[in-house]
Design a protein around this motif. Structure first.
Motif, short mmCIF file in Angstrom:
data_model
loop_
_atom_site.label_atom_id
_atom_site.label_comp_id
_atom_site.label_asym_id
_atom_site.label_seq_id
_atom_site.Cartn_x
_atom_site.Cartn_y
_atom_site.Cartn_z
N ILE A 195 9.79 1.03 -11.41
CA ILE A 195 9.65 0.02 -10.35
C ILE A 195 9.82 -1.37 -10.92
O ILE A 195 10.47 -2.24 -10.31
N GLN A 223 8.89 11.03 -6.61
CA GLN A 223 8.89 9.72 -7.25
C GLN A 223 10.24 9.03 -7.09
O GLN A 223 10.31 7.80 -6.95
N VAL A 229 11.02 1.78 -2.33
CA VAL A 229 10.55 0.46 -2.78
C VAL A 229 11.72 -0.49 -2.98
O VAL A 229 11.70 -1.64 -2.53
N PHE A 230 12.76 0.00 -3.65
CA PHE A 230 13.95 -0.82 -3.88
C PHE A 230 14.56 -1.27 -2.55
O PHE A 230 14.91 -2.45 -2.37
N SER A 235 10.78 5.51 -5.29
CA SER A 235 11.44 4.41 -5.98
C SER A 235 12.59 3.85 -5.15
O SER A 235 12.75 2.63 -5.06
#
Length: 219
Positions: free
Chosen positions: A5, A151, A158-159, A155
């Motif tokens: 992250i 995960q 989030v990006f 990820s």
């Protein structure tokens, strides 16, 4: 996952401050079909980022299982991407003070439908070279790490949220308080047109250097 992250944050910011989609979204919010077109554009921008990043997550996961190991392969890819971003950033820095003609599609924004807005945003997110390079780097970072499927999805999410925020937030804000945001959005558009080429050039150069550093460090 925390390290991944952290590596994604500068890449997501690089996509987020890209001037063309922000200016396009603002122009749509000031157009006669503000509501439907801007929502279509925001959804297309989100979809383009997700698709481009996910494709390269999958490719990186496949490539980095080769004989030379995940760390070396991913590092070489990051090194190459860093060099490409340096070249893009240097080119944009040299042309930052020049006069740029308004793209024809921007002049025709009043006539765009929601579907065309979606397609335009998807293309800007997934095909525009500057954004694509950063999505590729994000995908390689995620796919080259030892992450579970959950995960990896987290990820990418989030990006995408960070990268798409500068388009999504004005659209959501406008739907909530349209009249109050017209003047601030117009002022933001003027500022971006005057200054964002320089900001974007500097940011791309910094991200390029960071990727080169990570690439060299992993060899």
């Amino acid at each position: 996952m925390g390290t991944v992250i952290g590596d994604l944050l500068p890449l997501a910011v690089g996509v987020a401050v890209s001037p063309v989609p922000i200016i396009a979204a603002i122009l749509m919010l000031l157009s006669k079909r503000a509501g439907s077109t801007s929502v279509g554009f925001a959804l297309g921008w989100l979809a383009g980022i997700v698709v481009a990043t996910t494709i390269f997550v999958a490719l990186a996961g496949a490539i980095t299982t080769s004989d030379d190991g995940p760390s070396t392969t991913a590092s070489v890819i990051k090194l190459v991407l860093g060099v490409l971003l340096l070249a893009v950033g240097a080119r944009q820095w040299r042309g930052r003070s020049g006069e740029h003609a308004t793209p024809k599609w921007m002049a025709a924004i009043d006539d765009l439908t929601a579907a065309k807005g979606f397609g335009l945003a998807f293309a800007l997110a997934a095909i525009n070279p500057k954004n694509l390079l950063m999505c590729v780097a994000a995908g390689v970072t995620i796919g080259g790490a030892s992450l579970s499927l959950g995960q990896q999805i987290g990820s990418v999410a989030v990006f995408t949220v960070i990268a798409a925020s500068t388009v999504a937030i004005p659209v959501i804000g406008y739907l909530v308080a349209a009249q109050r945001l017209r003047a601030p959005l117009d002022a933001l558009k003027q500022w971006l047109q005057a200054n964002n080429a320089t900001v974007m050039a500097v940011l791309i150069l910094v991200i390029g250097v960071v990727l080169i550093g990570k690439g060299v460090g992993g060899l």
